[in-house]
Each structure stands twice: as C-alpha cells, then as structure tokens.
Design a protein around this motif. Structure first.
Motif, PDB file in Angstrom:
ATOM      1  N   THR A   1      93.789  38.756  65.785  1.00 29.11           N
ATOM      2  CA  THR A   1      92.823  37.469  66.793  1.00 29.11           C
ATOM      3  C   THR A   1      91.457  37.622  66.390  1.00 29.11           C
ATOM      4  O   THR A   1      91.380  35.955  65.806  1.00 29.11           O
ATOM      5  CB  THR A   1      92.637  38.328  68.296  1.00 29.11           C
ATOM      6  OG1 THR A   1      91.447  39.159  68.213  1.00 29.11           O
ATOM      7  CG2 THR A   1      93.859  38.704  68.810  1.00 29.11           C
ATOM      8  N   VAL A   2      90.822  37.364  65.000  1.00 28.76           N
ATOM      9  CA  VAL A   2      90.131  36.922  64.529  1.00 28.76           C
ATOM     10  C   VAL A   2      90.382  36.146  63.394  1.00 28.76           C
ATOM     11  O   VAL A   2      89.774  35.359  62.872  1.00 28.76           O
ATOM     12  CB  VAL A   2      89.063  38.736  63.419  1.00 28.76           C
ATOM     13  CG1 VAL A   2      88.685  39.008  64.844  1.00 28.76           C
ATOM     14  CG2 VAL A   2      90.346  38.689  62.563  1.00 28.76           C
ATOM     15  N   LEU A   3      92.314  35.769  63.796  1.00 30.23           N
ATOM     16  CA  LEU A   3      92.192  34.891  61.994  1.00 30.23           C
ATOM     17  C   LEU A   3      92.492  33.841  62.930  1.00 30.23           C
ATOM     18  O   LEU A   3      93.284  31.970  62.613  1.00 30.23           O
ATOM     19  CB  LEU A   3      93.534  35.138  61.743  1.00 30.23           C
ATOM     20  CG  LEU A   3      93.545  36.723  60.267  1.00 30.23           C
ATOM     21  CD1 LEU A   3      94.842  37.155  60.496  1.00 30.23           C
ATOM     22  CD2 LEU A   3      92.189  36.532  59.448  1.00 30.23           C
ATOM     23  N   ASP A   4      92.373  33.703  64.418  1.00 21.55           N
ATOM     24  CA  ASP A   4      92.778  33.211  65.267  1.00 21.55           C
ATOM     25  C   ASP A   4      91.980  31.161  65.179  1.00 21.55           C
ATOM     26  O   ASP A   4      91.027  31.608  64.732  1.00 21.55           O
ATOM     27  CB  ASP A   4      92.953  33.137  66.583  1.00 21.55           C
ATOM     28  CG  ASP A   4      94.503  33.576  66.382  1.00 21.55           C
ATOM     29  OD1 ASP A   4      95.427  33.772  65.211  1.00 21.55           O
ATOM     30  OD2 ASP A   4      94.530  34.913  67.956  1.00 21.55           O
TER      31      ASP A   4
ATOM     32  N   LEU B   1      93.865  34.648  52.269  1.00 21.14           N
ATOM     33  CA  LEU B   1      93.063  33.830  52.859  1.00 21.14           C
ATOM     34  C   LEU B   1      92.029  32.334  52.386  1.00 21.14           C
ATOM     35  O   LEU B   1      91.986  32.011  53.041  1.00 21.14           O
ATOM     36  CB  LEU B   1      91.585  35.200  53.674  1.00 21.14           C
ATOM     37  CG  LEU B   1      92.261  36.160  54.001  1.00 21.14           C
ATOM     38  CD1 LEU B   1      91.961  37.265  54.103  1.00 21.14           C
ATOM     39  CD2 LEU B   1      92.860  35.524  55.910  1.00 21.14           C
ATOM     40  N   THR B   2      92.001  32.533  51.294  1.00 22.44           N
ATOM     41  CA  THR B   2      91.030  31.248  50.962  1.00 22.44           C
ATOM     42  C   THR B   2      92.083  30.334  50.250  1.00 22.44           C
ATOM     43  O   THR B   2      91.543  29.299  51.272  1.00 22.44           O
ATOM     44  CB  THR B   2      90.733  31.809  49.826  1.00 22.44           C
ATOM     45  OG1 THR B   2      89.707  32.452  49.475  1.00 22.44           O
ATOM     46  CG2 THR B   2      89.859  30.304  48.478  1.00 22.44           C
ATOM     47  N   ARG B   3      93.095  30.672  50.529  1.00 18.35           N
ATOM     48  CA  ARG B   3      94.266  29.554  50.185  1.00 18.35           C
ATOM     49  C   ARG B   3      94.652  29.155  51.641  1.00 18.35           C
ATOM     50  O   ARG B   3      94.573  27.641  51.936  1.00 18.35           O
ATOM     51  CB  ARG B   3      96.018  29.545  49.788  1.00 18.35           C
ATOM     52  CG  ARG B   3      96.378  29.362  49.024  1.00 18.35           C
ATOM     53  CD  ARG B   3      97.984  29.738  47.968  1.00 18.35           C
ATOM     54  NE  ARG B   3      98.724  29.615  48.875  1.00 18.35           N
ATOM     55  CZ  ARG B   3      99.430  31.714  49.673  1.00 18.35           C
ATOM     56  NH1 ARG B   3      98.522  32.545  48.716  1.00 18.35           N
ATOM     57  NH2 ARG B   3     100.481  31.319  49.779  1.00 18.35           N
ATOM     58  N   ALA B   4      94.665  29.687  52.492  1.00 20.83           N
ATOM     59  CA  ALA B   4      94.749  29.935  54.447  1.00 20.83           C
ATOM     60  C   ALA B   4      93.503  29.039  54.968  1.00 20.83           C
ATOM     61  O   ALA B   4      94.051  27.222  55.335  1.00 20.83           O
ATOM     62  CB  ALA B   4      95.039  30.924  54.913  1.00 20.83           C
TER      63      ALA B   4
ATOM     64  N   LEU C   1      93.025  28.429  58.269  1.00 25.10           N
ATOM     65  CA  LEU C   1      91.889  28.997  58.946  1.00 25.10           C
ATOM     66  C   LEU C   1      90.599  28.787  59.384  1.00 25.10           C
ATOM     67  O   LEU C   1      90.594  27.389  58.362  1.00 25.10           O
ATOM     68  CB  LEU C   1      91.894  30.159  58.159  1.00 25.10           C
ATOM     69  CG  LEU C   1      90.498  31.099  58.139  1.00 25.10           C
ATOM     70  CD1 LEU C   1      91.039  32.426  59.321  1.00 25.10           C
ATOM     71  CD2 LEU C   1      90.514  32.427  56.929  1.00 25.10           C
ATOM     72  N   PRO C   2      89.746  28.690  60.366  1.00 18.98           N
ATOM     73  CA  PRO C   2      88.639  27.650  60.464  1.00 18.98           C
ATOM     74  C   PRO C   2      88.039  27.616  59.514  1.00 18.98           C
ATOM     75  O   PRO C   2      87.522  28.546  58.261  1.00 18.98           O
ATOM     76  CB  PRO C   2      88.613  28.447  61.824  1.00 18.98           C
ATOM     77  CG  PRO C   2      89.079  28.728  62.433  1.00 18.98           C
ATOM     78  CD  PRO C   2      90.344  29.435  60.657  1.00 18.98           C
ATOM     79  N   ALA C   3      86.690  26.610  58.967  1.00 20.77           N
ATOM     80  CA  ALA C   3      86.255  26.572  58.342  1.00 20.77           C
ATOM     81  C   ALA C   3      85.295  27.408  58.558  1.00 20.77           C
ATOM     82  O   ALA C   3      84.165  27.788  56.974  1.00 20.77           O
ATOM     83  CB  ALA C   3      85.675  25.046  58.216  1.00 20.77           C
ATOM     84  N   ASP C   4      84.635  27.779  59.753  1.00 19.80           N
ATOM     85  CA  ASP C   4      83.658  28.569  59.510  1.00 19.80           C
ATOM     86  C   ASP C   4      83.796  30.310  59.039  1.00 19.80           C
ATOM     87  O   ASP C   4      83.042  31.802  59.548  1.00 19.80           O
ATOM     88  CB  ASP C   4      83.328  28.904  60.745  1.00 19.80           C
ATOM     89  CG  ASP C   4      83.242  29.485  61.450  1.00 19.80           C
ATOM     90  OD1 ASP C   4      84.771  29.502  62.018  1.00 19.80           O
ATOM     91  OD2 ASP C   4      83.464  29.314  63.348  1.00 19.80           O
ATOM     92  N   ARG C   5      84.790  30.116  58.780  1.00 21.28           N
ATOM     93  CA  ARG C   5      85.541  31.910  58.422  1.00 21.28           C
ATOM     94  C   ARG C   5      85.186  32.471  57.027  1.00 21.28           C
ATOM     95  O   ARG C   5      85.139  31.032  56.359  1.00 21.28           O
ATOM     96  CB  ARG C   5      86.762  32.319  59.226  1.00 21.28           C
ATOM     97  CG  ARG C   5      87.082  31.587  59.629  1.00 21.28           C
ATOM     98  CD  ARG C   5      86.464  32.511  61.284  1.00 21.28           C
ATOM     99  NE  ARG C   5      86.885  32.338  62.620  1.00 21.28           N
ATOM    100  CZ  ARG C   5      87.729  32.475  63.311  1.00 21.28           C
ATOM    101  NH1 ARG C   5      88.622  33.232  62.990  1.00 21.28           N
ATOM    102  NH2 ARG C   5      88.073  31.940  64.270  1.00 21.28           N
ATOM    103  N   ASP C   6      84.717  33.974  56.769  1.00 22.49           N
ATOM    104  CA  ASP C   6      84.945  33.987  55.392  1.00 22.49           C
ATOM    105  C   ASP C   6      85.064  34.792  54.824  1.00 22.49           C
ATOM    106  O   ASP C   6      85.579  35.493  54.988  1.00 22.49           O
ATOM    107  CB  ASP C   6      82.867  34.937  54.984  1.00 22.49           C
ATOM    108  CG  ASP C   6      82.667  35.655  54.250  1.00 22.49           C
ATOM    109  OD1 ASP C   6      83.306  35.360  53.055  1.00 22.49           O
ATOM    110  OD2 ASP C   6      81.066  35.936  54.081  1.00 22.49           O
ATOM    111  N   PRO C   7      86.377  34.153  53.921  1.00 20.17           N
ATOM    112  CA  PRO C   7      87.441  34.731  53.345  1.00 20.17           C
ATOM    113  C   PRO C   7      87.025  36.380  53.427  1.00 20.17           C
ATOM    114  O   PRO C   7      88.194  36.955  53.298  1.00 20.17           O
ATOM    115  CB  PRO C   7      88.063  33.626  52.550  1.00 20.17           C
ATOM    116  CG  PRO C   7      87.834  32.120  52.900  1.00 20.17           C
ATOM    117  CD  PRO C   7      86.157  32.233  54.143  1.00 20.17           C
ATOM    118  N   ARG C   8      86.057  36.227  52.207  1.00 24.47           N
ATOM    119  CA  ARG C   8      85.827  37.605  51.725  1.00 24.47           C
ATOM    120  C   ARG C   8      85.541  38.950  52.243  1.00 24.47           C
ATOM    121  O   ARG C   8      85.852  39.858  52.651  1.00 24.47           O
ATOM    122  CB  ARG C   8      84.628  37.572  51.214  1.00 24.47           C
ATOM    123  CG  ARG C   8      84.735  38.817  50.028  1.00 24.47           C
ATOM    124  CD  ARG C   8      85.166  39.602  48.929  1.00 24.47           C
ATOM    125  NE  ARG C   8      85.184  38.640  47.136  1.00 24.47           N
ATOM    126  CZ  ARG C   8      86.498  38.674  46.764  1.00 24.47           C
ATOM    127  NH1 ARG C   8      87.260  39.586  47.157  1.00 24.47           N
ATOM    128  NH2 ARG C   8      86.753  37.969  45.398  1.00 24.47           N
TER     129      ARG C   8
END
Length: 194
Positions: free
Chosen positions: A191-194, A140-143, A149-156
């Motif tokens: 859908t949270v990954l969109d 997810l960090t790579r994405a 992946l939108p910048a406002d998402r927390d990969p962890r």
C-alpha cells in the motif's frame, strides 16, 4: 596422464546445492555430501575444494539460477509498478507455499546461519541483496518517471524497504505454517506504493 572425471561436475554441484539448501551448512557433513552427490570425498575436494568452498560455489549457482528471473520480471517494457508488486507477491506466495517454505531462500538461509561469523559469506549475501535492491530501485525510479509512483516517494528507500520485507517474508514463511501471515504482510506493505 590425468584421469578423466567420471561424474558430471554440474550435476554434483546441483546435488550439493539441494542438500545445503535443505539442511544448511553446519548440518551437512562431508559424508552427507559424498552420499548425496554420489562422488567420492577425494573427487569433491579435487573438483570443488573443501566444504566451505563447495557451499560458496552452491550459493553462486543459486544466484545464477534466480537472478535472471528477477531481472526479467523487473525490466519488462511498459508500466513498472505492476512488476514490482508481482515480484513482492511472488516472494510472499513462495514463502507461504508448503513446497517452498521449508527450504526458504538459500541467500536468506546463508545470511541467518553464516553471515554473522563468516566474512566471505557476509560479503556474498550483501552483494546479492545489493543486486536485488538495485533492480527494485531501477524499477521504482522508472515507475516514478512514468507517473505511476507519486513524486514525493523516495525510490531508494522504497527499494530498501521492499528488500527487507521480501527477506522477512522468507524467514517468516519458513517458520510459520500460516500462509496468510506472509500474504497479508506483503499486501499491507504494497500500500506504500499507492
């Protein structure tokens, strides 16, 4: 002069893994293990230790067989988000398939049956889940770095959510004969990954 083993320890361990995976720890007796592995009780104890030790070795074997697949899926070059989605969908498909659903996931089964009252297994389950979470977090960090992946998402936080979802899919799939339930839940969560 020590006697040589008259059985294949790897095959015996695999047979024990299959039996534990199908029945669980408590429902598997040493007599069951003797019958299923085809080796004597004394040979089981001499090679693997007691039932607890054998179960732990079976869990380690399960992880050795499953973990490389997940690492391969999530570390392919190129876009990372499709790989994350594919892994979640694979977990849902396995949880909903007739062949896989009754056995479930050996780690998840161990978490439900043994982790609440056995610190050794609780640590093993936690280590396994940390490994999955780390692989998901890395993908997810790579994405996010690749603008998938939108910048406002927390990969962890997303990795943790997906780990909990995937384990929940395994539990729900094991208890439900409706494959649409796990498939729909996975798709909704993705859908949270969109």
């Amino acid at each position: 002069m020590p006697r040589t083993k008259e059985f294949d320890p790897e095959a015996a361990l695999q047979a024990a893994l299959e039996l534990f995976w199908q029945r669980g720890y408590e429902a598997t007796s040493m007599a069951d293990l003797v019958e299923h592995t085809g080796i004597g009780r004394a040979s089981i104890y001499a090679t693997f230790g007691n039932k607890h030790d054998l179960y732990l070795k079976a869990l380690e074997r399960y992880e050795e067989l499953r973990d490389p697949q997940l690492l391969t899926e999530l570390s392919q070059p190129g876009p990372a988000l499709p790989a994350v989605r594919a892994v979640v969908r694979r977990f849902a498909a396995e949880a909903g398939s007739e062949a896989e659903r009754l056995r479930g996931c050996f780690v998840t089964n161990t978490a439900a049956e043994l982790s609440p009252h056995d610190a050794v297994f609780a640590r093993r389950v936690e280590r396994s889940w940390e490994h999955v979470e780390t692989l998901m977090h890395s993908a997810l960090t790579r994405a996010q770095a690749q603008d998938e992946l939108p910048a406002d998402r927390d990969p962890r936080a997303l990795a943790r959510m997906l780990l909990v979802l995937m384990q929940g899919l395994r539990v729900t799939g094991k208890g439900s004969s409706e494959p649409g339930r796990v498939r729909d839940a996975a798709e909704q969560a993705l859908t949270v990954l969109d």
